[in-house]
Design an enzyme around this catalytic site. Structure first.
Site, PDB file in Angstrom:
ATOM      1  N   CYS A 181       0.833  -1.193   0.000  1.00 38.11           N
ATOM      2  CA  CYS A 181       0.000   0.000   0.000  1.00 38.11           C
ATOM      3  C   CYS A 181       0.878   1.257   0.000  1.00 38.11           C
ATOM      4  CB  CYS A 181      -0.980  -0.030   1.168  1.00 38.11           C
ATOM      5  SG  CYS A 181      -2.370   1.113   0.979  1.00 38.11           S
ATOM      6  N   HIS A 232      -3.592  -5.383   1.106  1.00 36.87           N
ATOM      7  CA  HIS A 232      -3.359  -5.737   2.500  1.00 36.87           C
ATOM      8  C   HIS A 232      -3.762  -7.200   2.696  1.00 36.87           C
ATOM      9  CE1 HIS A 232      -2.419  -1.747   3.993  1.00 36.87           C
ATOM     10  NE2 HIS A 232      -3.466  -1.266   3.336  1.00 36.87           N
TER      11      HIS A 232
END
Length: 512
Positions: free
Chosen positions: A334, A435
């Site tokens: 991310c 994630h």
């Protein structure tokens, strides 16, 4: 609906884990049960099936209940972005970035109806609610705006169990002191104590327990031993305990360095490395922590540009580049993925005052921050290099839009003809928005075995246990541990409930 609320003498006393245990215990006893936390401040979040963002602890507790998590289980989530500023998420969606004073003075008075509505909807669907408090109920400077502790207990008409952490010391002072700072009505709600994280000889503790009960008139319902539970942590206070996990110190163990960013978020992404055989993990927050590593992980962050600036000013950025040039593996998740790119643009000041920054230059990508957060669960397949064709799933939480340069390779092919991530030609540097990617245990094992092969090390051939199996085993073992040390008969009595088991009337959404 019946309810029980766990409040703590401070943060990180283990409320989230104990609530998870109660959720599973009530489920095992046949009740339709759900978790609730009115206001959560945490950078570990969870994406519900309908794309709402809530605190990770409530997502985990819902799993323990075997129900689908909803935004009603954590109607207000605060995600700190920098000093005294946090993103406010209401019912799973971005509401505003607010300074602490503005939130406290302007928003909190309007929050109670939101909490009441969520409690009302949960009461219509469930028989038992396990409520988690936040911080301490005895913060006297904050009590007039408290929407996380005693005011919620009153809204739900819930008895309170006060939890204290004996491992940090001062357990009797913290329990008695907390009671002393509550008003009479609040003290009347406290029906029991739990002493958590005990590691010692119980006979030595017993005189103190007798004194505490005599002094307060409130029973000690349980003394829970210290245990590594395998349950996802709620916030960064738990990072310290990660370093205490058993490490594989064998000479041929792969060395994984995880950069501990100032605004690190969703660090539960990193938990699988602590479970993987033949791996040792080091958290790096300064050059003093730096040692040669086979793998460097740059995790997610709530403030990519500020943390990228921190990497550069501390000198860690230079060490990461050098490691990549030496052929070591570097991975970004991310915000960490964004940092690995060539440029980061923030023309509207969404993240900070850094309008344009150069990244670490290790991936041929460019990121632009835009309004409108993407929060979604995704699944797909590895589309290049090691583990090609391996199924993966995860979730996205990000503001930035990232574009690969022509000729570069994506990492994953996702549903809906989308791709995600980028990987270099030599497969040593890669990044992704997903994630939870390392919780795809077969993918993680295949990747690490590729690194072992490159180093001339034997691959790990142990059977890979599915993440869902691991999580279920963790919930079951946690519930068994807490049942052994907590007087559940007394808990049921406090809640004015019978303990009799009875079959579930319908299959839960997860069972379906």
């Amino acid at each position: 609906m019946k309810a029980i609320m766990l409040q703590g003498t401070s943060s990180d006393v283990g409320k989230s884990v104990l609530c998870t245990a109660l959720c599973r215990i009530f489920y095992e006893d046949g009740w339709r049960v759900a978790p609730f936390k009115s206001q959560n401040m945490a950078l570990n979040s969870y994406i519900t099936r309908d794309g709402k963002e809530i605190g990770r602890a409530q997502g985990v507790q819902a799993e323990a209940c075997r129900v689908e998590a909803t935004a009603d289980m954590n109607p207000i989530l605060l995600k700190p972005k920098k000093d005294m500023v946090a993103e406010v998420i209401v019912r799973g969606e971005h509401y505003a970035d607010m300074e602490a004073s503005a939130y406290r003075n302007d928003y909190v008075p309007r929050a109670l109806p939101i909490l009441q509505e969520s409690l009302g909807r949960l009461a219509e669907e469930y028989e038992v609610l396990v409520i988690e408090g936040a911080g301490s109920p005895a913060e006297i400077n904050l009590k007039d705006r408290d929407i996380a502790n005693m005011r919620v207990a009153k809204l739900a008409d819930a008895p309170v169990i006060l939890v204290a952490d004996i491992d940090r010391g001062g357990v009797f002072a913290s329990l008695v002191g907390t009671l002393e700072l509550l008003d009479e009505e609040e003290r009347a709600r406290v029906k029991g104590f739990i002493i958590n994280k005990f590691r010692g000889k119980f006979s030595i503790l017993e005189p103190g327990l007798a004194w505490l009960e005599e002094r307060t008139g409130i029973p000690v319902l349980g003394v829970i031993p210290y245990a590594m539970t395998g349950i996802d942590a709620e916030d960064s206070l738990a990072l310290t305990s990660l370093q205490l996990k058993k490490q594989d110190e064998a000479a041929d163990a792969l060395k994984v360095a995880i950069i501990r960013l100032p605004h690190i978020s969703n660090f539960t992404d990193l938990d699988p490395f602590y479970d993987e055989p033949g791996v040792t993990v080091r958290l790096v927050s300064s050059l003093a922590d730096w040692k040669a590593a086979d793998v460097i992980i740059i995790p997610g962050t709530k403030n990519t540009t500020d943390d990228l600036h921190w990497l550069k000013t501390t000198g860690i950025a230079a060490f990461i580049r050098e490691a990549a040039n030496e052929g070591r593996c570097v991975v970004g998740i991310c915000g960490g993925y964004q940092m690995l790119g060539l440029t980061l643009h923030d023309p509207d000041g969404i993240e900070s005052n850094h309008a344009k920054m150069n990244g670490l230059g290790l991936l041929p990508i460019h990121t632009t921050f835009q309004a409108g957060k993407r929060t979604v669960r995704v699944q797909g397949k590895v589309c290049t290099g090691f583990a090609e064709g391996c199924h993966v799933e995860g979730y996205e939480i990000h503001l930035g839009q990232t574009v690969r340069e022509a000729g570069s390779s994506p990492m994953f092919a996702l549903e809906g003809e989308r791709t995600d991530g980028t990987i270099t030609e030599n497969e040593k540097v890669w990044g992704t928005y997903l994630h939870g990617i390392f919780h795809n245990r077969s993918f993680t094992r295949a990747w690490l075995n590729t690194i072992r092969t490159d180093k001339g090390l034997p691959v790990v051939q142990d059977e890979v246990e599915a993440e869902s199996v691991r999580r279920e085993a963790s919930y079951a073992s946690l519930a068994a541990l807490v049942r052994q040390h907590l007087d559940m008969e007394k808990v049921y009595e406090i809640m004015r409930m019978t303990k009799s088991k009875r079959p579930m009337t319908t299959a839960s959404p997860v069972d379906k």
